[in-house]
Write an enzyme that holds these catalytic residues in place. Structure first.
Site, PDB file in Angstrom:
ATOM      1  CD  GLU A   1      -4.223  -6.322   3.229  1.00  0.00           C
ATOM      2  OE1 GLU A   1      -4.814  -5.100   3.810  1.00  0.00           O
ATOM      3  OE2 GLU A   1      -2.783  -5.928   3.660  1.00  0.00           O
TER       4      GLU A   1
ATOM      5  CD  GLU B   1      -2.792  -0.911   2.291  1.00  0.00           C
ATOM      6  OE1 GLU B   1      -3.174  -0.091   2.947  1.00  0.00           O
ATOM      7  OE2 GLU B   1      -4.440  -1.752   1.819  1.00  0.00           O
TER       8      GLU B   1
HETATM    9  C1  FCB Z   1      -4.786  -1.984   5.637  1.00  0.00           C
HETATM   10  C2  FCB Z   1      -3.121  -2.285   6.006  1.00  0.00           C
HETATM   11  C3  FCB Z   1      -2.890  -3.535   6.951  1.00  0.00           C
HETATM   12  C4  FCB Z   1      -5.172  -3.224   8.038  1.00  0.00           C
HETATM   13  C5  FCB Z   1      -6.002  -2.767   6.870  1.00  0.00           C
HETATM   14  C6  FCB Z   1      -7.429  -2.868   7.616  1.00  0.00           C
HETATM   15  O1  FCB Z   1      -4.828  -0.542   4.854  1.00  0.00           O
HETATM   16  O2  FCB Z   1      -2.385  -2.511   4.795  1.00  0.00           O
HETATM   17  O3  FCB Z   1      -2.681  -3.997   7.663  1.00  0.00           O
HETATM   18  O4  FCB Z   1      -4.913  -2.298   8.472  1.00  0.00           O
HETATM   19  O5  FCB Z   1      -5.632  -1.812   6.089  1.00  0.00           O
END
Ligand code: FCB
Length: 442
Positions: free
Chosen positions: A352, A167
């Site tokens: 994610e 990210e």
């Molecule tokens: C993302 C992050 C992870 C976690 C989620 C909820 O942005 O990569 O570490 O905090 O959000």
């Protein structure tokens, strides 16, 4: 009705994700400190001034945690390696205990029949590098490439996939413009520089790892549809500007070697000199792109004149414990947009996706039906994008465990497994058992 594995191709990878500082417990194993430790020690930055010193103590309980992954029927485990655990000063001397830990962890994942998916940087910048300007300093990029080589020398022969950074938008914009994450700056020059340097760090690590014979290399980007808050022209422009900053800047740099005009408008005066010369190393071929997706945002014009002149507005949809709107359609849209515009047939992974809920233990159980619904809807969105031609190879739930949720501390619970932060006892939630049932046909 929970999701059905048969909607996905045979080789589709199901996994869960974590990150080092959020679970390991940074106080153990001679790890160095990172900028989250000092950010958290500064009043007002992190709820309750909590930090990752103990977290879930995964450093001690990693075997138990891998057992939970295996019993759920996951194919893969996405975790990150901690730079300061491996190189406490961010450069030079290696902490052998740190490298040994990841060596054991990778073997542990393999022994349990899963594939290790590693991320080399999930936000824990070593303090001595933060002292020298962190991601605003170009030298950090070369140190990162050295660290990447050290890690991959040790575990690269056994990992299935390697992401350089997690990210870049959060590492740069959220942390240097919005000030919400370490180092907590609110400065446009620091923002532009960190937005460029994090990509340069990715590129330099990629070349180093290619030169040293590694493959399965990519990076993980986060996306959030930026939509106009109303029908006005001005809100449409605000959304387009944020779309350029948030969603286009990084993917356009790595796939096309350029930055979007709408974002350069405000940022170009602050980019490092001769930034154009770095675009070639930034845009070298990737083996995959990881997509992190949680929600969408609505934008309207801000009252103040300074660029980007936008502000976000609360939307009307159902919210998670984070206050984020639940918007599964956005995942399908992002995956299809990436395929059509940027990556073509290059493999995409949803690296994610998850939901925070105020989970409570009742009679020793957590009945998180909302999480089950969230997962089902987002897997459905992924399956839709797949059936419309996007080359998606896997889906990782965030997160295996409740953990240190950055500025929110331990309050926000994303886990499939509940963690009692006093006793460190792990209790699988209903969502864990639902996934287990679907993944093991049990
Ligand atoms: C993302 C992050 C992870 C976690 C989620 C909820 O942005 O990569 O570490 O905090 O959000």
């Amino acid at each position: 009705m929970f999701f059905d594995r048969s909607r996905f191709p045979d080789k589709f990878t199901f996994g869960a994700a974590t990150a080092a500082y959020q679970i390991e417990g940074n106080a153990k194993g001679n790890a160095g400190q990172n900028h989250w430790d000092t950010f958290a020690a500064t009043p007002g930055n992190v709820v309750g001034a909590q930090n990752g010193a103990r977290a879930c103590d995964h450093y001690t309980f990693w075997q138990q945690d891998l057992d939970l992954m295996q019993a759920a029927g996951f194919d893969a485990y996405r975790f990150s390696t901690s730079w300061p655990r491996v190189q406490p000063d961010g450069r030079g001397a290696v902490n052998p205990e740190g490298l040994d830990f990841y060596d054991r962890l990778v073997d542990g994942v393999l022994d349990r029949g899963m594939d290790p998916y590693v991320t080399l940087y999930h936000w824990d910048l070593p303090l001595p590098l933060a002292d020298k300007g962190g991601w605003c300093n170009r030298d950090t990029c070369a140190h990162f490439a050295d660290y990447a080589e050290i890690i991959m020398d040790r575990i690269g022969d056994r990992v299935a996939s390697t992401a350089t950074v997690n990210e870049p938008w959060c590492i740069s914009y959220l942390s240097h413009f919005l000030g919400q994450h370490a180092p907590g700056l609110r400065d446009i020059r620091a923002t532009a520089r960190s937005m460029h340097h994090i990509l340069l760090a990715h590129g330099m690590a990629m070349s180093r790892l290619r030169q040293t014979g590694h493959d399965g290399l990519g990076l993980v980007l986060n996306f959030e549809p930026a939509q106009p808050a109303d029908e006005s022209e001005a809100s449409a422009r605000a959304a387009a500007t944020q779309h350029a900053i948030y969603n286009r800047w990084f993917i356009e740099a790595v796939t096309r070697g350029k930055y979007p005009e709408e974002a350069l408008l405000g940022l170009e005066p602050h980019l490092p000199q001769h930034w154009q010369d770095d675009m070639e190393i930034i845009s070298q071929p990737l083996d995959f792109v990881g997509v992190n997706y949680y929600t969408r945002s609505l934008y309207e014009p801000a009252a103040e004149p300074a660029w980007p002149g936008t502000r976000s507005k609360q939307g009307p949809l159902k919210k998670t414990q984070m206050g984020w709107e639940v918007y599964p359609q956005g995942l399908e849209d992002i995956l299809l947009w990436l395929s059509a515009e940027y990556v073509g047939d290059l493999p995409l992974y949803v690296t994610e996706n998850g939901i925070a809920l105020a989970d409570r233990l009742e009679d020793g159980k957590i009945h998180d039906t909302e999480r089950c619904a969230y997962i089902t809807e987002h897997l459905q969105a992924t399956a839709n994008a797949l059936s419309l031609g996007a080359n998606i190879k896997g889906f990782f739930y965030w997160s295996l465990l409740d953990n240190f949720e950055w500025a929110h501390g331990y309050d926000k619970r994303f886990g499939l497994v509940h963690v009692d932060f006093k006793t460190l006892r792990r209790v699988p939630k209903f969502s864990y058992y639902m996934l287990q049932k679907a993944l093991t046909n049990g």
